[in-house]
Design an enzyme around this catalytic site. Structure first.
Site, mmCIF file in Angstrom:
data_model
loop_
_atom_site.group_PDB
_atom_site.id
_atom_site.type_symbol
_atom_site.label_atom_id
_atom_site.label_comp_id
_atom_site.label_asym_id
_atom_site.label_seq_id
_atom_site.Cartn_x
_atom_site.Cartn_y
_atom_site.Cartn_z
ATOM 1 N N ILE A 156 -19.641 -25.152 -20.496
ATOM 2 C CA ILE A 156 -19.763 -25.445 -19.073
ATOM 3 C C ILE A 156 -20.542 -26.738 -18.868
ATOM 4 O O ILE A 156 -20.168 -27.585 -18.055
ATOM 5 C CB ILE A 156 -20.455 -24.283 -18.340
ATOM 6 C CG1 ILE A 156 -19.611 -23.013 -18.444
ATOM 7 C CG2 ILE A 156 -20.697 -24.640 -16.871
ATOM 8 C CD1 ILE A 156 -18.266 -23.119 -17.780
ATOM 9 N N LYS B 93 -22.103 -10.616 -15.267
ATOM 10 C CA LYS B 93 -22.806 -9.585 -16.032
ATOM 11 C C LYS B 93 -24.199 -9.300 -15.467
ATOM 12 O O LYS B 93 -24.861 -8.352 -15.898
ATOM 13 C CB LYS B 93 -22.902 -9.990 -17.497
ATOM 14 C CG LYS B 93 -21.537 -10.033 -18.200
ATOM 15 C CD LYS B 93 -21.656 -10.521 -19.618
ATOM 16 C CE LYS B 93 -20.310 -10.444 -20.332
ATOM 17 N NZ LYS B 93 -19.273 -11.284 -19.692
#
Length: 624
Positions: free
Chosen positions: A301, A417
């Protein structure tokens, strides 16, 4: 540049010469006198010189010499004819001034127009063919170009027509477009570039068998993702090699025409969800002329963030990463692509307060994107203390340093998550969200979190693992036949992060509407098919059971947060949950001491801060 000027000069000379030749042919051959004596007249050569100069000047003025004839449109060829017509009008006017230059003015001028238009069109068609040959030769020399064999094209629009035209212009070894498939009933039964449209998507298996197709090219760049995924699933049943044109967004980003960048179909094409669009202008205006820092800038990323940030003209871009190899790779890539970019690449850890203070004090970043984190769930389950050191306190130190050094905006990369976490990694990211929400209440820096699901192709992603297993002949391992996950591409994740940075006011948690989740088993089966194999026959799939801390499904938002729409219909904002800051800070202080003692179960302290953390002291893990 010299070659371009020479090419333009030669074209101008050719057009001028062709105008004189056309005048001679019109006068001597078409004129009823059939006498060459007229060529000795001075008046004739006055008209010839005027035609020579006029055609060169006019064609230059209407930019005919700037056209890339491989991509010429009908309008470009109309300009060629219009130019010939204007020159003919000039010749006709001059014929009145020099009345002795033509025996039959009407016939001669008409013939001149025909000859001149013919000669000019011949040149442009020659350019078209030459450029196609050169382009094709370049394609064949490129490592990613292959002989397609018998090709079926899906789509009967302009992109498909352009693709067919390229293949028709220059023959490619062992390649032939045999048929087209399009759901538009008005196109079915007709010809596109001489190629028959055999029917809709239901005719794909029939067409593959009838025309002995071994390659299918999906040529509808603007097709909605869900429809594309549906068509691709039909194509997979044929066992043909699948290729696709990039999306219109990718064409604009890469500056490509789409045809020359046909690529193999990838697993991302089968997700069936629209790509998240981004307000490029707002991001560009926000980043332009600012000092921007990316922690973890060498990761999946982080590196994509650096690429997109570099394209938006920051004043200075700072890459900060602990792993020098990744940092070195993205540094070289950006230097090569953006030689004028003020790029600083620094090695350091987000755990090191002194290093952070030094960097912030020297470079004074205005925007910080915090992508540095441990993300691998099973590994973090075995090393919970290291998870807290890096994720929780690395984030705390970086965010606090940013606030104390006057950073305008701090963007945290979070994860789905973090919602009702069943693993220490997810719980640590939830604590990170709470940290930035707390700091946002006490500093002028605008703190924001961006939460998204699994990223296809990232380090630690299931896709690279599956590809390696397929390359080794299998088996492909899936934890559970019912396990599902939300997926997005790296550019999408980066777009969301940039959009959040541009629009956030502070304290928000941005969430992406990722559509329907994907079964990992379906992902494995599709990837096996895309690799040219049959699941369970050529490549086996084995189920290994859920790993510690792993869920059957992921959630994007905690129920208490609710959702608020933004201008982008695929991006939402979760309302912050109230935090008891005194208890939060007290527990953080205890955690900071406990994480250096491996005999202490730090999960119990995490549970105090994150009540939704589904932690069981017995060591068993939750599979909900």
């Amino acid at each position: 540049m010299k070659n371009v000027r020479l090419k333009i000069f030669l074209q101008m000379f050719y057009d001028g010469f062709s105008s004189v030749l056309s005048l001679i042919l019109a006068t001597v051959i078409i004129d009823a006198t059939f006498r060459f004596g007229i060529l000795a007249k001075l008046s004739f050569w006055y008209v010839a010189v005027a035609a020579f100069v006029s055609v060169a000047v006019i064609n230059y003025a209407i930019r005919l010499y700037m056209v890339v004839w491989r991509f010429a449109t009908l309008f470009d060829y109309v300009k060629v004819a219009a130019s010939a017509f204007v020159i003919s009008c000039i010749v006709a006017l001059l014929s009145f001034r020099f009345s002795g230059c033509f025996e039959n003015r009407k016939v001669a001028v008409s013939s001149f127009f025909i000859f001149l238009a013919f000669f000019q069109l011949v040149l442009r068609l020659a350019f078209h063919r030459h450029e196609c040959k050169v382009h094709c030769r370049h394609d064949e020399e490129s490592s990613n170009k292959v002989a397609f064999g018998n090709v079926l094209v899906i789509g009967g629009g302009s992109a498909a027509s352009k693709f067919i035209t390229e293949f028709a212009d220059v023959s490619r070894t062992k390649t032939a477009v045999r048929c087209v498939v399009d759901d538009d009933v008005e196109k079915q039964g007709k010809l596109i570039g001489g190629i028959p449209v055999v029917g809709g998507r239901d005719k794909i298996p029939y067409a593959v068998k009838k025309y002995d197709i071994n390659t299918i090219v999906f040529a509808i760049p603007s097709c909605p993702k869900n429809q594309k995924a549906s068509i691709m699933r039909i194509c997979q049943m044929t066992k043909c090699k699948l290729y696709t044109m990039p999306s219109l967004y990718q064409m604009l980003q890469n500056g490509s025409d789409g045809v020359t960048t046909v690529r193999e179909v990838q697993i991302e094409d089968l997700l069936g969800r629209e790509v998240v669009s981004m307000n490029i202008e707002s991001v560009m205006n926000y980043v332009r002329d600012r000092v921007v820092m990316v922690t973890g800038g060498g990761g999946s990323i982080g590196s994509e963030l650096c690429r997109q940030l570099a394209a938006n003209h920051p004043k200075q871009l700072i890459i900060f990463d602990i792993y020098e190899n990744n940092a070195y790779d993205i540094q070289n890539e950006l230097k090569r692509k953006y030689p004028d970019l003020d790029l600083v690449t620094l090695i350091g850890s987000v755990r090191d307060t002194k290093r952070l203070n030094c960097v912030f004090g020297k470079y004074h970043p205005e925007i910080v994107y915090h992508a540095a984190a441990h993300k691998h769930v099973p590994l973090m389950e075995d090393s919970p203390n290291e998870t807290l050191k890096n994720n929780v306190f690395g984030t705390y130190k970086t965010a606090l340093c940013a606030a104390e050094n006057g950073v305008k905006k701090f963007v945290l990369i979070s994860t789905d998550k973090a919602v009702n976490p069943t693993n220490i990694m997810g719980a640590s990211k939830r604590i990170c969200e709470m940290i930035i929400q707390t700091l946002n209440n006490h500093y002028d820096t605008e703190f924001v979190a961006v939460r998204f699901g699994n990223v296809l192709g990232s380090n630690g992603s299931v896709i690279p693992l599956f590809k390696k297993q397929i390359a080794n002949g299998g088996p492909v391992t899936v934890t559970d036949p019912d396990i599902i996950r939300y997926f997005m591409t790296i550019p999408e994740a980066t777009s969301l992060v940039l959009q959040a940075g541009a629009t956030a006011k502070g304290g928000e948690i941005f969430v992406l509407d990722m559509g329907k989740p994907v079964r990992i088993l379906d992902l494995a089966e599709n990837l096996i098919k895309l690799s040219g194999f049959e699941p369970y026959v050529d490549i086996d799939i084995q189920f290994t059971g859920l790993r510690p801390g792993e869920k059957l499904y992921e959630e994007m938002l905690m129920s208490e947060e609710g959702l608020k729409r933004t201008d982008n219909e695929l991006i939402y904002i979760g309302h912050p949950i109230s935090i008891d800051e005194e208890l939060f800070n007290k527990t953080l202080a205890q955690m900071k001491v406990a994480m250096y003692d491996e005999s202490i179960d730090v999960r119990a302290l995490v549970k105090q801060i994150v009540p939704t953390y589904q932690y069981t002291p017995s060591g068993e893990f939750v599979t909900a």
